[in-house]
Design a protein around this motif. Structure first.
Motif, PDB file in Angstrom:
ATOM      1  N   ILE A  46      10.878   2.911  12.981  1.00 38.68           N
ATOM      2  CA  ILE A  46      10.486   4.171  12.233  1.00 38.68           C
ATOM      3  C   ILE A  46       9.574   3.656  11.069  1.00 38.68           C
ATOM      4  O   ILE A  46       9.990   2.686  10.314  1.00 38.68           O
ATOM      5  CB  ILE A  46      11.545   5.135  11.741  1.00 38.68           C
ATOM      6  CG1 ILE A  46      11.947   5.762  12.993  1.00 38.68           C
ATOM      7  CG2 ILE A  46      10.723   6.098  10.712  1.00 38.68           C
ATOM      8  CD1 ILE A  46      12.990   6.754  12.928  1.00 38.68           C
ATOM      9  N   GLY A  47       8.375   4.127  10.830  1.00 32.38           N
ATOM     10  CA  GLY A  47       7.819   3.877   9.529  1.00 32.38           C
ATOM     11  C   GLY A  47       6.537   2.922   9.308  1.00 32.38           C
ATOM     12  O   GLY A  47       5.764   3.003   8.597  1.00 32.38           O
ATOM     13  N   GLY A  48       6.591   2.282  10.397  1.00 29.20           N
ATOM     14  CA  GLY A  48       5.344   1.255  10.273  1.00 29.20           C
ATOM     15  C   GLY A  48       5.356   0.295   9.075  1.00 29.20           C
ATOM     16  O   GLY A  48       6.129   0.007   8.185  1.00 29.20           O
ATOM     17  N   CYS A  49       4.138  -0.448   9.007  1.00 34.26           N
ATOM     18  CA  CYS A  49       3.970  -1.186   7.723  1.00 34.26           C
ATOM     19  C   CYS A  49       3.882  -0.379   6.557  1.00 34.26           C
ATOM     20  O   CYS A  49       2.910   0.383   6.336  1.00 34.26           O
ATOM     21  CB  CYS A  49       2.959  -1.983   7.916  1.00 34.26           C
ATOM     22  SG  CYS A  49       2.606  -3.123   6.304  1.00 34.26           S
ATOM     23  N   PRO A  50       4.597  -0.600   5.365  1.00 34.33           N
ATOM     24  CA  PRO A  50       4.381   0.344   4.405  1.00 34.33           C
ATOM     25  C   PRO A  50       2.751   0.181   3.672  1.00 34.33           C
ATOM     26  O   PRO A  50       2.497   1.146   3.217  1.00 34.33           O
ATOM     27  CB  PRO A  50       5.486   0.064   3.219  1.00 34.33           C
ATOM     28  CG  PRO A  50       6.492  -0.620   4.064  1.00 34.33           C
ATOM     29  CD  PRO A  50       5.726  -1.102   5.117  1.00 34.33           C
TER      30      PRO A  50
ATOM     31  N   THR B 254       4.314  -1.213  -3.706  1.00 37.04           N
ATOM     32  CA  THR B 254       4.626  -1.010  -2.222  1.00 37.04           C
ATOM     33  C   THR B 254       4.669  -2.729  -1.873  1.00 37.04           C
ATOM     34  O   THR B 254       5.336  -3.053  -1.031  1.00 37.04           O
ATOM     35  CB  THR B 254       3.639  -0.284  -1.447  1.00 37.04           C
ATOM     36  OG1 THR B 254       3.759   0.970  -2.017  1.00 37.04           O
ATOM     37  CG2 THR B 254       3.936  -0.353  -0.084  1.00 37.04           C
ATOM     38  N   THR B 255       3.560  -3.354  -2.266  1.00 36.57           N
ATOM     39  CA  THR B 255       3.296  -4.657  -1.803  1.00 36.57           C
ATOM     40  C   THR B 255       4.647  -5.465  -2.158  1.00 36.57           C
ATOM     41  O   THR B 255       5.228  -6.317  -1.539  1.00 36.57           O
ATOM     42  CB  THR B 255       2.072  -5.363  -2.410  1.00 36.57           C
ATOM     43  OG1 THR B 255       1.035  -4.669  -1.942  1.00 36.57           O
ATOM     44  CG2 THR B 255       1.757  -6.845  -1.875  1.00 36.57           C
TER      45      THR B 255
ATOM     46  N   ILE C  90       3.975   9.943  -1.665  1.00 37.16           N
ATOM     47  CA  ILE C  90       2.694   9.561  -0.685  1.00 37.16           C
ATOM     48  C   ILE C  90       3.079   9.229   0.511  1.00 37.16           C
ATOM     49  O   ILE C  90       2.260   9.576   1.474  1.00 37.16           O
ATOM     50  CB  ILE C  90       2.131   8.557  -1.623  1.00 37.16           C
ATOM     51  CG1 ILE C  90       1.413   8.969  -2.612  1.00 37.16           C
ATOM     52  CG2 ILE C  90       0.904   7.512  -0.813  1.00 37.16           C
ATOM     53  CD1 ILE C  90       0.795   7.859  -3.731  1.00 37.16           C
ATOM     54  N   SER C  91       4.276   8.443   0.687  1.00 36.17           N
ATOM     55  CA  SER C  91       4.908   8.102   2.051  1.00 36.17           C
ATOM     56  C   SER C  91       5.114   9.212   2.858  1.00 36.17           C
ATOM     57  O   SER C  91       4.945   9.263   4.092  1.00 36.17           O
ATOM     58  CB  SER C  91       5.884   7.005   1.746  1.00 36.17           C
ATOM     59  OG  SER C  91       7.044   7.044   2.973  1.00 36.17           O
ATOM     60  N   GLU C  92       5.363  10.471   2.056  1.00 35.56           N
ATOM     61  CA  GLU C  92       6.184  11.398   3.004  1.00 35.56           C
ATOM     62  C   GLU C  92       5.057  12.419   3.332  1.00 35.56           C
ATOM     63  O   GLU C  92       4.963  12.884   4.415  1.00 35.56           O
ATOM     64  CB  GLU C  92       7.199  12.246   2.205  1.00 35.56           C
ATOM     65  CG  GLU C  92       8.409  11.722   2.075  1.00 35.56           C
ATOM     66  CD  GLU C  92       9.585  12.530   1.126  1.00 35.56           C
ATOM     67  OE1 GLU C  92      10.568  11.620   0.749  1.00 35.56           O
ATOM     68  OE2 GLU C  92       8.777  13.462   0.514  1.00 35.56           O
ATOM     69  N   ARG C  93       4.034  12.587   2.398  1.00 30.33           N
ATOM     70  CA  ARG C  93       2.856  13.656   2.518  1.00 30.33           C
ATOM     71  C   ARG C  93       1.647  13.261   2.848  1.00 30.33           C
ATOM     72  O   ARG C  93       0.623  13.824   3.029  1.00 30.33           O
ATOM     73  CB  ARG C  93       2.978  14.600   1.435  1.00 30.33           C
ATOM     74  CG  ARG C  93       4.293  15.014   1.141  1.00 30.33           C
ATOM     75  CD  ARG C  93       4.220  15.949  -0.243  1.00 30.33           C
ATOM     76  NE  ARG C  93       5.477  16.603  -0.579  1.00 30.33           N
ATOM     77  CZ  ARG C  93       5.616  17.008  -1.906  1.00 30.33           C
ATOM     78  NH1 ARG C  93       4.453  17.415  -2.540  1.00 30.33           N
ATOM     79  NH2 ARG C  93       6.959  17.303  -2.363  1.00 30.33           N
TER      80      ARG C  93
ATOM     81  N   GLY D 243      -0.752   6.019  10.397  1.00 31.19           N
ATOM     82  CA  GLY D 243       0.077   5.820   8.894  1.00 31.19           C
ATOM     83  C   GLY D 243       0.401   7.441   8.216  1.00 31.19           C
ATOM     84  O   GLY D 243       1.308   7.626   7.783  1.00 31.19           O
ATOM     85  N   GLN D 244      -0.460   8.497   8.442  1.00 32.91           N
ATOM     86  CA  GLN D 244      -0.226   9.781   7.953  1.00 32.91           C
ATOM     87  C   GLN D 244       0.522  10.640   8.827  1.00 32.91           C
ATOM     88  O   GLN D 244       0.950  11.681   8.399  1.00 32.91           O
ATOM     89  CB  GLN D 244      -1.557  10.299   7.294  1.00 32.91           C
ATOM     90  CG  GLN D 244      -2.730  10.026   8.045  1.00 32.91           C
ATOM     91  CD  GLN D 244      -3.808  10.606   7.534  1.00 32.91           C
ATOM     92  OE1 GLN D 244      -4.019  11.629   6.853  1.00 32.91           O
ATOM     93  NE2 GLN D 244      -5.086   9.798   7.678  1.00 32.91           N
ATOM     94  N   LEU D 245       0.365  10.570  10.178  1.00 34.29           N
ATOM     95  CA  LEU D 245       0.806  11.271  11.023  1.00 34.29           C
ATOM     96  C   LEU D 245       1.910  10.896  11.979  1.00 34.29           C
ATOM     97  O   LEU D 245       2.578  11.931  12.529  1.00 34.29           O
ATOM     98  CB  LEU D 245      -0.421  11.799  12.095  1.00 34.29           C
ATOM     99  CG  LEU D 245      -1.396  12.708  11.314  1.00 34.29           C
ATOM    100  CD1 LEU D 245      -2.458  12.861  12.362  1.00 34.29           C
ATOM    101  CD2 LEU D 245      -0.691  13.963  10.747  1.00 34.29           C
ATOM    102  N   ALA D 246       2.191   9.634  12.345  1.00 33.36           N
ATOM    103  CA  ALA D 246       3.353   9.293  13.275  1.00 33.36           C
ATOM    104  C   ALA D 246       4.654   9.800  12.747  1.00 33.36           C
ATOM    105  O   ALA D 246       5.552   9.959  13.745  1.00 33.36           O
ATOM    106  CB  ALA D 246       3.325   7.913  13.044  1.00 33.36           C
TER     107      ALA D 246
END
Lengths: 203, 203
Positions: free
Chosen positions: B106-110, B68-69, B26-29, A116-119
């Motif tokens: 890209i991004g997976g599950c938030p 996010t949910t 938070i999602s970016e870093r 979640g933090q690196l992909a």
């Protein structure tokens, strides 16, 4: 500046200390919150030592992924060698659940937690994560292929797909186990994978 | 200092701007790398505004989990309402895979992406994540219960366990989809869940 592999015992110990410090801090705080200064302080090394063994921060993070994978595979030592029977797969699944019981369902999967933090950081980091999962999955692919070759699985099944489904069940089960503090989440998820594997068996 | 819910249109917009800025950063870093200063700068608000709507940084992070949910459930709008037939479940699964196709895997599950970095932070944060998954899972539990009550699933099956297995398949499938940049990982994982659900059907 190029990264070097250590040539002395002392060098190996220093490199390992840096990696363990980085892995610990990343696991505790998240990769984005760990600076090179933090790692130097934790490992008690200087910047020049760090740059002797790692090309840059990204190289260090990717090496942390590799050693985390080593640790995850090490915790399954002996269980992954001969996954070519339902009995061996059941022993492996039981051990994964027992480990979560021991840990009080805390921490989740050490590799999965990094995704979640690196992909999305950069392609080489994503590739390092993918390589970790591939190393973990390969013994299962090999075992299932032997079962198919012996006529125990239907000839038309894809052992790659069966292994992918199983790896997804492990990751999803561990994630819900962690969030719900309940190892039965992994148990049920692995029972589900077992149902899928059984459906591929020659009866 | 207590947190307030906004009473005016302007207040609602400010609170939402703070939450969106926090969620984006938070999602970016990663959560550990985002400070209140970062969020204030991104949302263009002052500290007093931030503390007017959020008790502290942890309260803000937990509210980010809630919104996010909301976003994850919103992206499945209409698909979760009547999950009481295999046809409806198949439509839902197809839509989840189509979404990954659109996003280039890209991004997976938030929500799932937040687990690795937040679940061990403190109990209220873990509970907020668990509440997010529970909200997501409830429509499936309800739908499967209706199928069982109509005699379409075996009376002895646990709809809770079936739903847990399905949620794990979604999470594990999304994680491997992200790491491998391959939506087929989710497809295969959901096909596996479908096999488990089919095994619970009255035939």
């Amino acid at each position: 500046m190029a990264a070097h592999l250590p040539t002395t015992e002392k060098g190996r110990a220093t490199r390992l200390r840096i990696l363990e410090a980085a892995a610990r801090l990343i696991s505790e705080r998240g990769a984005g919150a760990v600076s090179l200064e933090d790692i130097e302080r934790e490992a008690e090394v200087g910047r020049s030592q760090l740059y002797h063994y790692f090309y840059d921060r990204d190289d260090l993070v990717r090496t942390v992924i590799d050693v985390t994978t080593d640790a995850v595979l090490g915790a399954q030592d002996g269980l992954l060698d001969d996954l070519d029977s339902f009995a061996a797969i059941d022993r492996w699944f039981d051990a994964l659940v027992a480990l979560q019981d021991e840990r009080g369902a805390i921490g989740g999967c050490p590799i999965g937690s990094l995704v979640g933090q690196l992909a999305e950081r950069d392609e080489p980091t994503r590739t390092a994560l993918a390589a970790g999962f591939a190393r973990w999955e390969q013994p299962l692919i090999d075992g299932l292929a032997r079962m198919r070759d012996r006529g125990e699985l239907k000839p038309e099944v894809s052992v790659q797909v069966l292994a992918d489904v199983t790896m997804a069940a492990i990751q999803g089960g561990l994630l819900l186990t962690q969030v719900r503090r309940d190892p039965q989440q992994l148990r049920h998820s692995l029972d589900g994978a077992r149902t899928v594997l059984a459906a591929a068996a020659v009866v």
